[in-house]
Design an enzyme around this catalytic site. Sequence first.
Site, short mmCIF file in Angstrom:
data_model
loop_
_atom_site.label_atom_id
_atom_site.label_comp_id
_atom_site.label_asym_id
_atom_site.label_seq_id
_atom_site.Cartn_x
_atom_site.Cartn_y
_atom_site.Cartn_z
N LYS A 1 -2.63 71.03 6.63
CA LYS A 1 -3.40 69.81 6.89
C LYS A 1 -2.78 69.18 8.13
O LYS A 1 -1.79 68.47 8.05
CB LYS A 1 -3.31 68.86 5.69
CG LYS A 1 -4.56 68.03 5.43
CD LYS A 1 -4.94 67.11 6.58
CE LYS A 1 -4.12 65.84 6.62
NZ LYS A 1 -4.31 65.09 7.88
N GLU B 1 11.71 52.10 12.17
CA GLU B 1 11.35 53.15 13.12
C GLU B 1 10.18 52.65 13.97
O GLU B 1 9.11 52.34 13.44
CB GLU B 1 10.96 54.42 12.37
CG GLU B 1 10.66 55.57 13.29
CD GLU B 1 10.43 56.88 12.55
OE1 GLU B 1 9.62 56.91 11.61
OE2 GLU B 1 11.07 57.88 12.92
N GLY C 1 6.46 63.32 8.25
CA GLY C 1 5.71 62.11 8.60
C GLY C 1 6.44 60.86 8.17
O GLY C 1 7.68 60.83 8.17
N VAL D 1 4.36 57.61 3.35
CA VAL D 1 3.55 58.72 2.82
C VAL D 1 4.44 59.72 2.08
O VAL D 1 4.01 60.30 1.08
CB VAL D 1 2.71 59.38 3.92
CG1 VAL D 1 1.97 60.60 3.40
CG2 VAL D 1 1.70 58.38 4.48
N GLY D 2 5.69 59.87 2.50
CA GLY D 2 6.63 60.72 1.76
C GLY D 2 6.72 60.31 0.30
O GLY D 2 6.73 61.15 -0.61
N THR E 1 7.92 57.63 5.96
CA THR E 1 8.59 57.44 4.67
C THR E 1 7.58 56.98 3.62
O THR E 1 7.62 57.43 2.47
CB THR E 1 9.71 56.39 4.83
OG1 THR E 1 10.63 56.90 5.80
CG2 THR E 1 10.45 56.15 3.53
N CYS F 1 10.95 62.11 15.79
CA CYS F 1 11.57 61.68 14.52
C CYS F 1 13.07 61.48 14.67
O CYS F 1 13.63 60.58 14.07
CB CYS F 1 11.27 62.68 13.41
SG CYS F 1 11.62 64.38 13.87
N GLU G 1 10.51 65.46 5.52
CA GLU G 1 11.24 65.09 6.76
C GLU G 1 10.57 63.83 7.27
O GLU G 1 9.41 63.85 7.65
CB GLU G 1 11.16 66.23 7.76
CG GLU G 1 12.18 66.09 8.88
CD GLU G 1 11.64 65.31 10.05
OE1 GLU G 1 11.77 64.06 10.04
OE2 GLU G 1 11.09 65.94 10.97
P1 NAI Z 1 1.62 59.54 8.30
O1 NAI Z 1 2.82 59.78 7.47
O2 NAI Z 1 0.48 58.76 7.73
O3 NAI Z 1 1.00 60.96 8.79
C1 NAI Z 1 1.62 62.21 8.68
C2 NAI Z 1 0.68 63.20 7.98
O4 NAI Z 1 0.50 62.79 6.63
C3 NAI Z 1 -0.73 63.29 8.59
O5 NAI Z 1 -1.16 64.64 8.53
C4 NAI Z 1 -1.55 62.43 7.64
O6 NAI Z 1 -2.91 62.79 7.62
C5 NAI Z 1 -0.89 62.75 6.31
N1 NAI Z 1 -1.12 61.75 5.27
C6 NAI Z 1 -1.32 60.40 5.42
N2 NAI Z 1 -1.53 59.82 4.22
C7 NAI Z 1 -1.44 60.80 3.29
C8 NAI Z 1 -1.56 60.83 1.87
N3 NAI Z 1 -1.80 59.73 1.16
N4 NAI Z 1 -1.39 62.01 1.24
C9 NAI Z 1 -1.13 63.14 1.93
N5 NAI Z 1 -1.04 63.17 3.26
C10 NAI Z 1 -1.18 62.03 3.95
O7 NAI Z 1 2.10 58.87 9.63
P2 NAI Z 1 1.28 57.95 10.66
O8 NAI Z 1 0.55 56.86 9.95
O9 NAI Z 1 0.47 58.83 11.51
O10 NAI Z 1 2.48 57.30 11.48
C11 NAI Z 1 3.14 56.15 10.95
C12 NAI Z 1 4.61 56.18 11.27
O11 NAI Z 1 5.21 57.29 10.62
C13 NAI Z 1 4.96 56.36 12.72
O12 NAI Z 1 4.91 55.16 13.41
C14 NAI Z 1 6.35 56.89 12.60
O13 NAI Z 1 7.26 55.83 12.43
C15 NAI Z 1 6.33 57.74 11.35
N6 NAI Z 1 6.16 59.16 11.67
C16 NAI Z 1 7.23 59.99 11.58
C17 NAI Z 1 7.11 61.30 11.94
C18 NAI Z 1 8.26 62.24 11.88
O14 NAI Z 1 8.34 63.15 12.68
N7 NAI Z 1 9.14 62.14 10.93
C19 NAI Z 1 5.87 61.85 12.46
C20 NAI Z 1 4.77 60.92 12.47
C21 NAI Z 1 4.94 59.63 12.09
#
Ligand code: NAI
Length: 501
Positions: free
Chosen positions: A192, A399, A245, A249-250, A247, A302, A268
């Site tokens: 995904k 972050e 992604g 959503v983690g 924390t 990240c 991660e």
């Molecule tokens: P996110 O955590 O929402 O997105 C990452 C992935 O998770 C995407 O594929 C998204 O579609 C998926 N996702 C979102 N909600 C979900 C759910 N309920 N169940 C399963 N999958 C889901 O991150 P977002 O909103 O794009 O970015 C927000 C913040 O997250 C950023 O500002 C940053 O601080 C952090 N982030 C950290 C990353 C890293 O490399 N560790 C990468 C991207 C964002």
Amino acid sequence: MGSEGKGERLPQAKLPEIKFTKLFINGHFVDAVSGKTFDTIDPRTGEAIAKIAEGDKEDIDLAVKAAREAFDKGPWPRMPGSQRGRLMMKFADLIDQNVDELGALEAVDAGKLLFLNKIVDIPFVSGSLRYYAGAADKIHGETLKLNNGLIGHTWREPMGVAGLIIPWNFPSLLLFSCLAPALAAGCTVVVKPAEQTPLTALYFAHLAKLADIPDGVINVVTGFGPTAGAALASHMDVDKISFIGSTEVGRLIMAAAGQSNLKSVTLELGGKSPLIVFDDADVDIAVDLAHKACFFNKGEVCVAGTRILLQEGIYDEFVKKCVAKARAVVVGDPFDPTVTQGPQVDEKQFEKVLSYIEHGKREGATLLTGGKACGDVGYYIEPTIFADVKDDMIIAKEEIFGPVMSLMKFKTIDEAIEKANKTQYGLASGIVTKDINVANTVARSVRAGSVWINCYLAFDPDCPYGGYKMSGFGRNLGLHALDNFLQVKSVVTPVHNSPWL
Ligand code: NAI
Ligand code: MG
């Protein structure tokens, strides 16, 4: 041009042709069951690039069914590891042959610099595939010498169907940090990708097919997190979720695993990493490292080193040079080879970063440079540096995921260690010093998964990375990452004269 205004740096490079916009399930590109699509956006302009199939629960069900079938009955987990490795090598060669197109898709979808995509991101992808291809026939168990006339051994078997939920900051590189070990282990996958950056994952699916990776082994469902992502995380037939992604959503992923089939989870989740610069450091080297640590990939990293901890003696000179370097950044179109910083990925992130900058100003940090958007089209932000940042300010704790650096001062090693660890995160850290004892002391004491001494962002497929504390758990890259996709089976049998016989 400095970081002010970007207008004349928008050559409107020809958009790459968008060939793949549908879901990839069981070896075929198909529409979403609902027929819905969503726009993927060009962050240079905020305009739509293409309409992408919007997968939801029904599509995840179909993709998981294909992956399940390919795992339970198909050749992939059953073929010798050497054969999986050969197909992965072929996949890697095809990726290298298509580096220009992949690099351009990544640039237009994510706002990442084209030239870096071509020399860093995409080569890292093919390199990771080859690294794990070489490991596919070296997945060993142990022999066990047991009591009571028993002998045993362990097998490391593929976990099954893996769901890979990937973010948008390194859409290709992070995908393969999960996909390559999953394939080597013999798992089948449902990917995904992030809704912001679906284009490269679909292109990779096409290349996997050309590489003769069997249908059903790699499936890609584009769509949104709360729908497609959540359906994958809570699916009863998925054995593993590897998530990269936020924390926030983690936590949802873990909860979904807990409330469904207790699937294995690797997370991660980013961080707030410190870079600690000691008085004895070469100031130019330290400035270069801090600049790269914080501003690389427009701060959407990240492991970004965003808290720069400076010892008193080096502070003034460092600050002067660091500000000058930030002012020399050329913000603009990521297709332009003279540009050094592209746009933030989307409007949401752009607004979020600007709101953190406002927090910094309001909380009394000193703005040294930057501090606002550049231009009025697209999602460009000036490289921003705050001094006099205190540990309890929002910009020191959360972050930001944008080009915003926080400078803080310290006196002693103990104080540096205390400040470095004053965070809920623990993903990465950096140390700049010529003193090996100082470097070793800090490396031992810092609670983070990566420690870079006199370097930063020094990634290699052989080097594991991942989080302590709220940066998640499990390690991506390195041979450790195979364990994310394997489980251990022990096989025990009595030998001659055993009391069991
Ligand atoms: P996110 O955590 O929402 O997105 C990452 C992935 O998770 C995407 O594929 C998204 O579609 C998926 N996702 C979102 N909600 C979900 C759910 N309920 N169940 C399963 N999958 C889901 O991150 P977002 O909103 O794009 O970015 C927000 C913040 O997250 C950023 O500002 C940053 O601080 C952090 N982030 C950290 C990353 C890293 O490399 N560790 C990468 C991207 C964002
Ligand atoms: Mg996009």
